[in-house]
Design a protein around this motif. Structure first.
Motif, PDB file in Angstrom:
ATOM      1  N   ASN A  55     -31.710  41.042  -8.753  1.00 17.74           N
ATOM      2  CA  ASN A  55     -32.503  40.027  -8.089  1.00 17.74           C
ATOM      3  C   ASN A  55     -33.887  40.604  -7.819  1.00 17.74           C
ATOM      4  OD1 ASN A  55     -33.432  38.491  -5.450  1.00 17.74           O
ATOM      5  ND2 ASN A  55     -32.019  37.206  -6.619  1.00 17.74           N
ATOM      6  N   THR A  56     -34.906  39.906  -8.268  1.00 19.03           N
ATOM      7  CA  THR A  56     -36.275  40.408  -8.215  1.00 19.03           C
ATOM      8  C   THR A  56     -37.160  39.365  -7.541  1.00 19.03           C
ATOM      9  OG1 THR A  56     -35.802  41.588 -10.273  1.00 19.03           O
ATOM     10  CG2 THR A  56     -38.106  41.417  -9.629  1.00 19.03           C
ATOM     11  N   ALA A  57     -37.963  39.819  -6.572  1.00 17.13           N
ATOM     12  CA  ALA A  57     -38.741  38.916  -5.731  1.00 17.13           C
ATOM     13  C   ALA A  57     -40.240  39.114  -5.905  1.00 17.13           C
ATOM     14  CB  ALA A  57     -38.363  39.130  -4.271  1.00 17.13           C
ATOM     15  N   LEU A  58     -41.006  38.131  -5.398  1.00 17.44           N
ATOM     16  CA  LEU A  58     -42.467  38.222  -5.383  1.00 17.44           C
ATOM     17  C   LEU A  58     -42.925  39.368  -4.488  1.00 17.44           C
ATOM     18  CD1 LEU A  58     -41.773  35.104  -6.053  1.00 17.44           C
ATOM     19  CD2 LEU A  58     -44.135  34.744  -5.428  1.00 17.44           C
ATOM     20  N   ASN A  59     -42.264  39.549  -3.370  1.00 17.27           N
ATOM     21  CA  ASN A  59     -42.509  40.691  -2.487  1.00 17.27           C
ATOM     22  C   ASN A  59     -41.500  41.766  -2.882  1.00 17.27           C
ATOM     23  OD1 ASN A  59     -42.518  42.605  -0.472  1.00 17.27           O
ATOM     24  ND2 ASN A  59     -42.605  41.133   1.208  1.00 17.27           N
ATOM     25  N   PRO A  60     -41.930  42.866  -3.486  1.00 23.31           N
ATOM     26  CA  PRO A  60     -40.973  43.853  -3.987  1.00 23.31           C
ATOM     27  C   PRO A  60     -40.056  44.432  -2.913  1.00 23.31           C
ATOM     28  CG  PRO A  60     -43.212  44.714  -4.091  1.00 23.31           C
ATOM     29  CD  PRO A  60     -43.316  43.269  -3.716  1.00 23.31           C
ATOM     30  N   ALA A  61     -40.470  44.376  -1.642  1.00 31.45           N
ATOM     31  CA  ALA A  61     -39.602  44.859  -0.566  1.00 31.45           C
ATOM     32  C   ALA A  61     -38.322  44.026  -0.474  1.00 31.45           C
ATOM     33  CB  ALA A  61     -40.353  44.826   0.764  1.00 31.45           C
ATOM     34  N   ASN A  62     -38.338  42.817  -1.038  1.00 30.16           N
ATOM     35  CA  ASN A  62     -37.165  41.937  -1.036  1.00 30.16           C
ATOM     36  C   ASN A  62     -36.384  41.998  -2.342  1.00 30.16           C
ATOM     37  OD1 ASN A  62     -37.777  40.995   1.567  1.00 30.16           O
ATOM     38  ND2 ASN A  62     -39.210  39.506   0.746  1.00 30.16           N
ATOM     39  N   SER A  63     -36.796  42.834  -3.269  1.00 24.43           N
ATOM     40  CA  SER A  63     -36.100  42.974  -4.549  1.00 24.43           C
ATOM     41  C   SER A  63     -34.930  43.945  -4.421  1.00 24.43           C
ATOM     42  CB  SER A  63     -37.060  43.510  -5.621  1.00 24.43           C
ATOM     43  OG  SER A  63     -38.040  42.562  -5.931  1.00 24.43           O
ATOM     44  N   GLU A  64     -33.922  43.717  -5.233  1.00 24.48           N
ATOM     45  CA  GLU A  64     -32.769  44.607  -5.283  1.00 24.48           C
ATOM     46  C   GLU A  64     -33.199  45.953  -5.868  1.00 24.48           C
ATOM     47  OE1 GLU A  64     -28.230  44.486  -7.109  1.00 24.48           O
ATOM     48  OE2 GLU A  64     -29.577  42.783  -7.417  1.00 24.48           O
ATOM     49  N   THR A  65     -32.803  47.051  -5.224  1.00 29.31           N
ATOM     50  CA  THR A  65     -33.147  48.382  -5.726  1.00 29.31           C
ATOM     51  C   THR A  65     -31.957  48.967  -6.488  1.00 29.31           C
ATOM     52  OG1 THR A  65     -32.459  49.474  -3.674  1.00 29.31           O
ATOM     53  CG2 THR A  65     -34.781  48.824  -3.844  1.00 29.31           C
ATOM     54  N   PHE A  66     -32.262  49.929  -7.376  1.00 30.24           N
ATOM     55  CA  PHE A  66     -31.240  50.556  -8.193  1.00 30.24           C
ATOM     56  C   PHE A  66     -31.715  51.943  -8.598  1.00 30.24           C
ATOM     57  CE2 PHE A  66     -33.816  47.432 -10.363  1.00 30.24           C
ATOM     58  CZ  PHE A  66     -34.333  48.092 -11.468  1.00 30.24           C
ATOM     59  N   ASN A  67     -30.795  52.762  -9.118  1.00 32.19           N
ATOM     60  CA  ASN A  67     -31.110  54.140  -9.493  1.00 32.19           C
ATOM     61  C   ASN A  67     -31.302  54.280 -10.993  1.00 32.19           C
ATOM     62  OD1 ASN A  67     -30.852  55.008  -6.838  1.00 32.19           O
ATOM     63  ND2 ASN A  67     -28.698  55.496  -7.077  1.00 32.19           N
ATOM     64  N   ALA A  68     -32.327  55.026 -11.377  1.00 36.29           N
ATOM     65  CA  ALA A  68     -32.573  55.312 -12.791  1.00 36.29           C
ATOM     66  C   ALA A  68     -31.414  56.116 -13.375  1.00 36.29           C
ATOM     67  CB  ALA A  68     -33.873  56.095 -12.943  1.00 36.29           C
ATOM     68  N   SER A  69     -31.139  55.909 -14.643  1.00 36.31           N
ATOM     69  CA  SER A  69     -30.092  56.645 -15.352  1.00 36.31           C
ATOM     70  C   SER A  69     -30.732  57.709 -16.226  1.00 36.31           C
ATOM     71  CB  SER A  69     -29.284  55.706 -16.248  1.00 36.31           C
ATOM     72  OG  SER A  69     -28.680  54.705 -15.493  1.00 36.31           O
ATOM     73  N   ILE A  70     -30.097  58.847 -16.327  1.00 31.74           N
ATOM     74  CA  ILE A  70     -30.613  59.926 -17.155  1.00 31.74           C
ATOM     75  C   ILE A  70     -30.592  59.499 -18.625  1.00 31.74           C
ATOM     76  CG2 ILE A  70     -28.407  61.103 -17.500  1.00 31.74           C
ATOM     77  CD1 ILE A  70     -30.046  63.740 -17.048  1.00 31.74           C
ATOM     78  N   GLY A  71     -31.594  59.886 -19.357  1.00 29.72           N
ATOM     79  CA  GLY A  71     -31.615  59.622 -20.795  1.00 29.72           C
ATOM     80  C   GLY A  71     -32.065  58.239 -21.192  1.00 29.72           C
ATOM     81  N   CYS A  72     -32.650  57.484 -20.258  1.00 29.16           N
ATOM     82  CA  CYS A  72     -33.013  56.106 -20.601  1.00 29.16           C
ATOM     83  C   CYS A  72     -34.494  55.949 -20.914  1.00 29.16           C
ATOM     84  CB  CYS A  72     -32.616  55.163 -19.473  1.00 29.16           C
ATOM     85  SG  CYS A  72     -32.599  53.453 -20.004  1.00 29.16           S
ATOM     86  N   ASP A  73     -35.282  56.969 -20.770  1.00 33.86           N
ATOM     87  CA  ASP A  73     -36.696  56.890 -21.127  1.00 33.86           C
ATOM     88  C   ASP A  73     -37.426  55.795 -20.354  1.00 33.86           C
ATOM     89  OD1 ASP A  73     -39.055  57.530 -22.524  1.00 33.86           O
ATOM     90  OD2 ASP A  73     -38.635  56.046 -24.065  1.00 33.86           O
ATOM     91  N   GLY A  74     -37.187  55.712 -19.061  1.00 30.76           N
ATOM     92  CA  GLY A  74     -37.931  54.787 -18.223  1.00 30.76           C
ATOM     93  C   GLY A  74     -37.182  53.523 -17.839  1.00 30.76           C
ATOM     94  N   LEU A  75     -37.947  52.556 -17.331  1.00 31.06           N
ATOM     95  CA  LEU A  75     -37.417  51.259 -16.932  1.00 31.06           C
ATOM     96  C   LEU A  75     -37.946  50.204 -17.893  1.00 31.06           C
ATOM     97  CD1 LEU A  75     -36.038  49.282 -14.922  1.00 31.06           C
ATOM     98  CD2 LEU A  75     -38.209  49.241 -13.664  1.00 31.06           C
ATOM     99  N   TRP A  76     -37.024  49.403 -18.412  1.00 29.57           N
ATOM    100  CA  TRP A  76     -37.365  48.340 -19.352  1.00 29.57           C
ATOM    101  C   TRP A  76     -36.925  47.010 -18.782  1.00 29.57           C
ATOM    102  CZ3 TRP A  76     -39.248  49.530 -24.354  1.00 29.57           C
ATOM    103  CH2 TRP A  76     -39.296  50.905 -24.649  1.00 29.57           C
ATOM    104  N   GLY A  77     -37.731  45.989 -18.928  1.00 25.49           N
ATOM    105  CA  GLY A  77     -37.313  44.631 -18.652  1.00 25.49           C
ATOM    106  C   GLY A  77     -36.754  44.057 -19.934  1.00 25.49           C
TER     107      GLY A  77
END
Length: 111
Positions: free
Chosen positions: A24-46
């Motif tokens: 869940n992603t919001a206009l105000n990022p403080a209200n967006s769901e947070t998650f942890n990066a995974s090793i070996g994924c080369d960043g965050l992709w939409g």
């Protein structure tokens, strides 16, 4: 003469280690769901939005604050798969979240 056979297997592509999930992603990022990066994924992709065309950018948490990527900015997604990078290489376990431009909705990420 002694011969030694060594088994060699090709490494899977880095993206094979990625998690693909809707967040869940919001206009105000403080209200967006947070998650942890995974090793070996080369960043965050939409990957895609749930219903409407949406612009999204990513944030990562470091040194006590949320930051935006200096390289990547807003990317546009629709309900069709169309990957775009939001954050460059990330550290395993680093907190991530997204921010939408127009509407709050679920965004599918690869991280």
């Amino acid at each position: 003469m002694l011969s030694v056979l060594v088994g060699v297997s090709a490494a899977a592509p880095a993206q094979a280690d990625c998690v693909r999930q809707w967040k869940n992603t919001a206009l105000n990022p403080a209200n967006s769901e947070t998650f942890n990066a995974s090793i070996g994924c080369d960043g965050l992709w939409g990957i895609q939005s749930t219903t409407e065309v949406e612009r999204v950018r990513g944030q990562y948490y470091v040194d006590g604050e949320w930051r935006y990527s200096a390289t990547y900015s807003w990317r546009t997604f629709s309900s069709s798969d169309s990957e775009a990078k939001l954050i460059g290489n990330t550290v395993d376990g680093r907190r991530l979240r997204g921010e939408t431009y127009w509407n709050r909705q679920d965004i599918r990420y690869r991280f």
